[in-house]
Design a protein around this motif. Structure first.
Motif: not given
Length: 301
Positions: A250-271
């Motif tokens: 877990t990577y936190l910045d100075s505001h104790r918020v997770e950095k973009p390294k920990n951001h993910w998306m559950l991508v679905t298909g295009d209908p």
């Protein structure tokens, strides 16, 4: 005895033994070729399965459900810590060991992972949302619920599960020496994960809400409470080229918020198109946005 520098057709030295040896080698080669046990045949089958195109699940209500086939994508973001990094959207991919790849045509366990700029859903980056309760298939995945991430790698008879455990002196990630993330064929508490809302101030309020598809979330390991992270500045030389390392930290910045390294998306298909994702949709321009607003509000001038 001196080595025979000539071929077996030259009748010098132990030419008869050389002829029989050559015949045995050819017979062994033909037998392995007929059974499909040659290294090149094994590599070809493994590569075909890993790169086999897959069809992602289509989310009709905009949420993630148990049993959905999705891609785990780390959205593109600039690295401020270093100038050398792997840009673009990165998807979580199966990365078999190069040595084991040449010895078997199946995925060995434990199997490694990496983040690669591969946005086409194939066998090595298509995961399945699983639950310990078999009756939960089709139900909505919610923030704070335990779930597993399984992958077949293009094979139909083998399921591997995304797992992690505490770092030790003998077990850690290859480049950063942090907590390792790997694939195993055993389902346990080490393969349990939870989705969390990115904003820590609203995280408790979103507890129990459905997890949206194609939106930024955090994926935390239940046993160690570490977040899944993509290290864009740490490169791995894999069987498919240069890719980024994936670890649990877990990577936190100075505001104790997770950095973009920990951001993910559950991508679905295009209908509207097979073998495509919702990330392939074109971004509407300013004129298109105003037209959509006018269509949504008929009373607007």
């Amino acid at each position: 005895m001196a080595q025979n520098l000539y071929g077996p057709r030259v009748r010098m030295g132990n030419w008869n033994e050389d002829v029989y040896l050559e015949e045995e080698l050819m017979k062994d080669f033909l037998e392995k070729r007929d059974k499909g046990q040659l290294l090149i045949q094994r590599n070809r089958r493994l590569k075909e399965n890993l790169l086999r195109q897959m069809q992602l699940s289509i989310s009709e209500d905009g949420c993630i459900h148990y049993g959905d086939k999705v891609m785990l994508v780390n959205p593109d973001h600039p690295e401020t810590e270093t100038a050398l990094f792997l840009g673009g959207d990165l998807s979580l991919c199966v990365t078999p060991d190069e040595v084991k790849t040449h010895l078997s045509d199946e995925l060995e366990v434990p199997c490694g992972l990496s983040a690669a700029p591969a946005m086409v859903p194939v066998g090595r980056n298509t995961f399945i949302i699983l639950s310990a309760d078999r009756d939960a298939v089709g139900q909505v995945l919610r923030y704070g619920q335990n779930f597993c991430l399984g992958i077949t790698g293009g094979f139909e008879d083998k399921m591997l599960y995304l797992s992690s455990d505490h770092r030790t002196l003998l077990k850690s990630s290859k480049r950063s020496w942090l907590q390792e993330v790997y694939l195993t064929d055993e389902v346990s508490y080490l393969s349990s994960w939870q989705a969390a809302f990115p904003d820590p101030q609203l995280r408790l309020e979103y507890e129990g809400f459905p997890v949206p598809a194609n939106a930024k979330i955090l994926i935390n390991h239940c046993h160690t409470n570490r977040g899944l992270a993509a290290h864009r500045h740490l490169f791995l030389r894999t069987y498919f080229g240069k890719e980024a390392e994936v670890a649990a930290h877990t990577y936190l910045d100075s505001h104790r918020v997770e950095k973009p390294k920990n951001h993910w998306m559950l991508v679905t298909g295009d209908p509207r198109k097979d073998s495509s994702t919702m990330l392939d949709l074109p971004t509407p321009g300013a004129e298109d946005s105003r037209a959509l607003d006018r269509a949504a509000d008929p009373g607007a001038q």
